[in-house]
Motif scaffolding. Structure first.
Motif, short mmCIF file in Angstrom:
data_model
loop_
_atom_site.label_atom_id
_atom_site.label_comp_id
_atom_site.label_asym_id
_atom_site.label_seq_id
_atom_site.Cartn_x
_atom_site.Cartn_y
_atom_site.Cartn_z
N ARG A 75 0.83 -1.19 0.00
CA ARG A 75 0.00 0.00 0.00
C ARG A 75 0.87 1.24 0.00
O ARG A 75 1.93 1.27 0.61
N TYR B 83 2.06 11.45 8.64
CA TYR B 83 1.05 10.72 7.90
C TYR B 83 -0.40 10.99 8.30
O TYR B 83 -1.30 10.37 7.74
N SER B 84 -0.65 11.89 9.23
CA SER B 84 -2.04 12.10 9.66
C SER B 84 -2.38 13.58 9.77
O SER B 84 -1.59 14.37 10.30
N ASP C 144 -3.26 8.21 9.04
CA ASP C 144 -2.22 7.17 8.97
C ASP C 144 -1.84 6.85 7.52
O ASP C 144 -1.69 5.68 7.16
N GLY C 145 -1.71 7.87 6.70
CA GLY C 145 -1.28 7.67 5.33
C GLY C 145 -2.38 7.33 4.34
O GLY C 145 -2.12 7.22 3.14
N GLU C 146 -3.61 7.17 4.82
CA GLU C 146 -4.74 6.88 3.94
C GLU C 146 -5.63 8.12 3.81
O GLU C 146 -5.90 8.81 4.81
N ARG D 57 1.47 4.80 1.36
CA ARG D 57 1.09 5.69 2.46
C ARG D 57 1.41 7.11 2.03
O ARG D 57 2.55 7.45 1.73
N THR E 91 2.08 10.96 2.49
CA THR E 91 2.58 11.88 3.50
C THR E 91 1.73 13.15 3.48
O THR E 91 0.98 13.41 2.53
#
Length: 217
Positions: free
Chosen positions: A32, A103-104, A58-60, A34, A36
């Motif tokens: 997957r 990532y969030s 979280d990267g999504e 992720r 940034t």
């Protein structure tokens, strides 16, 4: 008759920067990607999220439903109560980002941050003294994923206003654990609409749950 040659000007080619630098292709199992926060900003600048409500978790990149009228009513009621309750030493924010690591970047319905908006002209806050999500279609997401993230961000108090069951779920005591984000809340209390609650930051104030719920009529 003389013939004059003409050179047709070639229109300039617009330089489009890629949304991200792709890694070299390797013969490996699929993984997957992720995203940034820097890549997330770049995608937004290129118009990927026009007329969409999204956040980075979280990267999504998570797509959220548009707020319904009951959702909008409760969010505005909470904001108005908080603005009166917390005063000028705090910034009550509506659906604005909080930044966490690389990532969030969640965008809670309501968040309360110490200081004024002028203190955050160059960077989003990294935490808040109180975060509220108004939840109807996203109840599982708001009660399972979001508590882990907000606890990891050091948010001391996280509320979920559950419009389906007409109750308020109060999360307190962030602590480290074995969850995906490495944190969670040690105390979770469910309050009915006739119950009252005082924010930890303003312990002498009292808010009735039913005051921020939409009418059932």
């Amino acid at each position: 008759m003389s013939i004059v040659s003409q050179t047709v000007a070639t229109p300039p080619v617009a330089l489009v920067l890629p949304a991200l630098e792709l890694p070299p292709v390797r013969n490996e199992e699929p993984t997957r990607k992720r995203w940034t926060r820097a890549e997330y900003y770049r995608l937004a600048e290129q118009g990927w999220f026009l007329n969409q409500r999204v956040e980075l978790i979280d990267g999504e990149i998570v797509q959220l439903s548009p707020p319904s009228p009951p959702h909008s009513f409760s969010s505005d009621e909470i904001r108005d109560i908080f603005q009166s309750l917390f005063g000028d030493e705090y910034w009550v924010r509506m659906q604005l980002p909080l930044s966490h690591g690389e990532y969030s970047q969640p965008e809670p319905d309501v968040s309360v941050v110490r200081g004024s908006r002028k203190d955050f002209q160059k960077a989003h806050p990294k935490s808040a003294v109180l975060v509220v999500e108004v939840s109807r279609t996203s109840l599982d997401y708001d009660t399972q994923t979001k508590p882990q993230l907000y606890a990891a961000m050091g948010v001391p108090e996280y509320w979920v206003l559950d419009l389906v069951h007409r109750q308020l779920i109060v999360h307190r005591q962030p602590l480290r654990d074995e969850s995906n984000f490495g944190a969670g809340y040690g105390s979770v209390i469910v309050l009915n609409e006739e119950d009252s609650v005082a924010p930890l930051e303003k312990p002498t104030a009292s808010i009735t749950v039913g005051a921020v719920l939409p009418s059932q009529e």
